[in-house]
Scaffold this motif. Sequence first.
Motif, PDB file in Angstrom:
ATOM      1  N   UNK A  70      18.013 -38.181 -48.900  1.00 37.67           N
ATOM      2  CA  UNK A  70      17.274 -38.683 -50.482  1.00 37.67           C
ATOM      3  C   UNK A  70      18.946 -38.295 -51.033  1.00 37.67           C
ATOM      4  N   UNK A  71      19.764 -37.774 -50.173  1.00 41.38           N
ATOM      5  CA  UNK A  71      21.815 -38.151 -50.748  1.00 41.38           C
ATOM      6  C   UNK A  71      22.909 -37.439 -50.008  1.00 41.38           C
ATOM      7  N   UNK A  72      23.691 -38.133 -50.512  1.00 39.13           N
ATOM      8  CA  UNK A  72      24.524 -37.972 -49.548  1.00 39.13           C
ATOM      9  C   UNK A  72      24.780 -36.834 -49.374  1.00 39.13           C
ATOM     10  N   UNK A  73      24.632 -35.705 -49.663  1.00 39.37           N
ATOM     11  CA  UNK A  73      24.869 -34.496 -48.926  1.00 39.37           C
ATOM     12  C   UNK A  73      23.782 -33.284 -48.513  1.00 39.37           C
ATOM     13  N   UNK A  74      22.211 -34.353 -48.720  1.00 41.57           N
ATOM     14  CA  UNK A  74      21.670 -33.577 -48.043  1.00 41.57           C
ATOM     15  C   UNK A  74      20.931 -34.294 -46.024  1.00 41.57           C
ATOM     16  N   UNK A  75      20.079 -32.955 -45.706  1.00 44.58           N
ATOM     17  CA  UNK A  75      20.000 -32.950 -44.961  1.00 44.58           C
ATOM     18  C   UNK A  75      19.214 -34.386 -44.275  1.00 44.58           C
ATOM     19  N   UNK A  76      19.049 -35.490 -43.478  1.00 42.55           N
ATOM     20  CA  UNK A  76      18.180 -36.663 -42.411  1.00 42.55           C
ATOM     21  C   UNK A  76      16.542 -35.454 -42.557  1.00 42.55           C
ATOM     22  N   UNK A  77      15.880 -36.473 -43.934  1.00 40.26           N
ATOM     23  CA  UNK A  77      14.864 -35.760 -43.158  1.00 40.26           C
ATOM     24  C   UNK A  77      14.054 -36.826 -41.957  1.00 40.26           C
ATOM     25  N   UNK A  78      13.856 -35.608 -41.052  1.00 39.11           N
ATOM     26  CA  UNK A  78      12.804 -36.882 -39.995  1.00 39.11           C
ATOM     27  C   UNK A  78      11.186 -36.725 -39.515  1.00 39.11           C
ATOM     28  N   UNK A  79      11.357 -37.996 -39.908  1.00 42.03           N
ATOM     29  CA  UNK A  79       9.128 -37.769 -38.754  1.00 42.03           C
ATOM     30  C   UNK A  79       7.994 -38.041 -40.546  1.00 42.03           C
ATOM     31  N   UNK A  80       6.977 -38.683 -40.718  1.00 38.64           N
ATOM     32  CA  UNK A  80       6.324 -38.960 -41.576  1.00 38.64           C
ATOM     33  C   UNK A  80       5.728 -37.481 -42.048  1.00 38.64           C
ATOM     34  N   UNK A  81       6.093 -36.190 -41.445  1.00 39.99           N
ATOM     35  CA  UNK A  81       5.110 -35.193 -42.218  1.00 39.99           C
ATOM     36  C   UNK A  81       6.380 -34.202 -43.129  1.00 39.99           C
ATOM     37  N   UNK A  82       7.387 -34.043 -42.182  1.00 42.75           N
ATOM     38  CA  UNK A  82       8.604 -33.758 -42.632  1.00 42.75           C
ATOM     39  C   UNK A  82       8.623 -34.709 -44.262  1.00 42.75           C
ATOM     40  N   UNK A  83       9.321 -35.964 -43.612  1.00 41.52           N
ATOM     41  CA  UNK A  83       8.518 -37.019 -44.777  1.00 41.52           C
ATOM     42  C   UNK A  83       7.518 -36.993 -45.932  1.00 41.52           C
ATOM     43  N   UNK A  84       6.650 -36.968 -45.931  1.00 40.03           N
ATOM     44  CA  UNK A  84       5.868 -36.087 -46.509  1.00 40.03           C
ATOM     45  C   UNK A  84       5.831 -34.382 -47.274  1.00 40.03           C
ATOM     46  N   UNK A  85       6.172 -33.743 -46.382  1.00 40.48           N
ATOM     47  CA  UNK A  85       6.575 -32.699 -47.739  1.00 40.48           C
ATOM     48  C   UNK A  85       8.071 -32.794 -48.069  1.00 40.48           C
ATOM     49  N   UNK A  86       8.457 -33.349 -47.706  1.00 40.89           N
ATOM     50  CA  UNK A  86       9.877 -33.529 -48.394  1.00 40.89           C
ATOM     51  C   UNK A  86       9.618 -33.964 -49.910  1.00 40.89           C
ATOM     52  N   UNK A  87       8.953 -34.900 -50.324  1.00 43.93           N
ATOM     53  CA  UNK A  87       8.391 -35.508 -51.181  1.00 43.93           C
ATOM     54  C   UNK A  87       8.088 -34.368 -52.349  1.00 43.93           C
ATOM     55  N   UNK A  88       6.662 -34.151 -51.860  1.00 43.43           N
ATOM     56  CA  UNK A  88       6.409 -32.802 -52.902  1.00 43.43           C
ATOM     57  C   UNK A  88       7.001 -31.954 -52.681  1.00 43.43           C
ATOM     58  N   UNK A  89       7.900 -31.541 -52.039  1.00 43.81           N
ATOM     59  CA  UNK A  89       8.664 -30.071 -52.613  1.00 43.81           C
ATOM     60  C   UNK A  89       9.759 -30.409 -53.160  1.00 43.81           C
ATOM     61  N   UNK A  90      10.792 -32.095 -53.658  1.00 41.90           N
ATOM     62  CA  UNK A  90      11.229 -32.622 -54.935  1.00 41.90           C
ATOM     63  C   UNK A  90      10.689 -32.381 -55.711  1.00 41.90           C
ATOM     64  N   UNK A  91       9.133 -33.467 -55.681  1.00 37.66           N
ATOM     65  CA  UNK A  91       8.685 -32.823 -57.448  1.00 37.66           C
ATOM     66  C   UNK A  91       8.073 -31.860 -57.735  1.00 37.66           C
ATOM     67  N   UNK A  92       8.190 -30.431 -57.108  1.00 37.60           N
ATOM     68  CA  UNK A  92       7.574 -29.334 -57.298  1.00 37.60           C
ATOM     69  C   UNK A  92       8.912 -28.938 -57.948  1.00 37.60           C
ATOM     70  N   UNK A  93      10.389 -29.188 -57.259  1.00 37.04           N
ATOM     71  CA  UNK A  93      10.982 -28.177 -57.421  1.00 37.04           C
ATOM     72  C   UNK A  93      11.265 -28.815 -59.183  1.00 37.04           C
ATOM     73  N   UNK A  94      11.060 -30.304 -58.894  1.00 37.84           N
ATOM     74  CA  UNK A  94      11.924 -31.036 -60.255  1.00 37.84           C
ATOM     75  C   UNK A  94      10.917 -30.971 -61.682  1.00 37.84           C
ATOM     76  N   UNK A  95       9.208 -30.870 -61.430  1.00 38.86           N
ATOM     77  CA  UNK A  95       8.896 -30.783 -62.611  1.00 38.86           C
ATOM     78  C   UNK A  95       7.740 -29.540 -62.439  1.00 38.86           C
ATOM     79  N   UNK A  96       7.815 -28.896 -61.451  1.00 37.59           N
ATOM     80  CA  UNK A  96       6.545 -27.940 -61.247  1.00 37.59           C
ATOM     81  C   UNK A  96       6.030 -28.310 -61.036  1.00 37.59           C
ATOM     82  N   UNK A  97       4.404 -27.196 -62.072  1.00 41.71           N
ATOM     83  CA  UNK A  97       3.017 -28.378 -62.595  1.00 41.71           C
ATOM     84  C   UNK A  97       2.760 -29.287 -63.607  1.00 41.71           C
ATOM     85  N   UNK A  98       3.896 -29.301 -64.430  1.00 38.74           N
ATOM     86  CA  UNK A  98       4.732 -30.612 -65.759  1.00 38.74           C
ATOM     87  C   UNK A  98       3.536 -31.310 -64.943  1.00 38.74           C
TER      88      UNK A  98
END
Lengths: 153, 153, 153
Positions: free
Chosen positions: B53-81
Amino acid sequence: MIDHTTQERPQAAAPAALYTQVQQFYAHQVGLLDDLRAEEFADTFTADGVLVPSPAASPVRGRPAIAAALRAAHERRFGTEAVRRRHWHTMLRVETRPDGALTTRYYSLVLITRPWDPAPVMGPSSVVEDVLVHESGQLLTHERRVTPDHLSF
Amino acid sequence: MIDHTTQERPQAAAPAALYTQVQQFYAHQVGLLDDLRAEEFADTFTADGVLVPSPAASPVRGRPAIAAALRAAHERRFGTEAVRRRHWHTMLRVETRPDGALTTRYYSLVLITRPWDPAPVMGPSSVVEDVLVHESGQLLTHERRVTPDHLSF
Amino acid sequence: MIDHTTQERPQAAAPAALYTQVQQFYAHQVGLLDDLRAEEFADTFTADGVLVPSPAASPVRGRPAIAAALRAAHERRFGTEAVRRRHWHTMLRVETRPDGALTTRYYSLVLITRPWDPAPVMGPSSVVEDVLVHESGQLLTHERRVTPDHLSF
């Protein structure tokens, strides 16, 4: 409310000829919209075309009503102020219905520029869902439903 | 770091059928991303798909990890907004590798709209480089490297 | 002043192969422009190519002059400041002239990102009208007229 059912189907790509025809139809239609050529814009709808400019709005039916609605919306927002308005469409999907009509879905963003100020003002961002039909070899909009993002909650 | 070597080759246009298929793949994939349908979005990657997701980030591998990373990034930025998020892709390039995989490169811009405010908030702007593969006639993302412009210096 | 005559013709869709070739030409050309690879950008023009960067500007003729104008405009606006610049093209129209040259028309928006700030700065929004020609199977820009929206009143 946006109907998300199209997202649940497996991806089906429209043929290149059709997809690029739709892209070019929108590039043409948007030019008329942005230049406020209201009658010519309305002529890109079928004679019985319907425009629903936001989920809470009454449907606008027929070319004369569509042209009038376009002028009224512009006047309400801008009065006689000089503006350049641009609609940007992206992320276009095109599907063919069993009856041959096309359903499309795309993002649309409005940019407003005022004289001498190089920084455009942005908004709203919307999701647009159209039904397009071919008449005499040309594409026309039969139905358009616009869901501005800020009114979609 | 963005690899600029693709820009050094003479221009080679992908055939229309392939180019429009890729355009429609992204329109479909982005709809899932923007609706935060995390598992369905992850299903547009190969089973061994990688997301950087960015040059300094660790690669996210596999569908479960990609889905989890998407949710986590959204929550980090927007919380429950409550937000509507839109990704706009433009300036798409598509090249076919000798092994049949596709390499793509495009600009991606995020627009965020909040309830009742018609003016979206913009950013970041990124360059995205994907490797796409065909599986059972469908396109899937095998690898995605995102370089946000503000982190590219 | 923008010539609106292309909007008065009935819609004529360019074939898919041509339309997607032009889309990819611009994706390639924009990458060179945004990376300030001035000589390579100038090489996407014909040897006698002309660039008119705004309605009041003098035409810039020939590759060396185009490369120099690009560098000068960047330095005038940004000096030695580190920026990532992105040009977004949308709403592309492509028509074929009787002599085989292509006339195109599209919206172009500039986005500027500075280090560590994820929010890009936007503008100007422009309408661009190009004449493209094929030379040895490649597209080249023969003429470009840029009309920034804020200077179009």
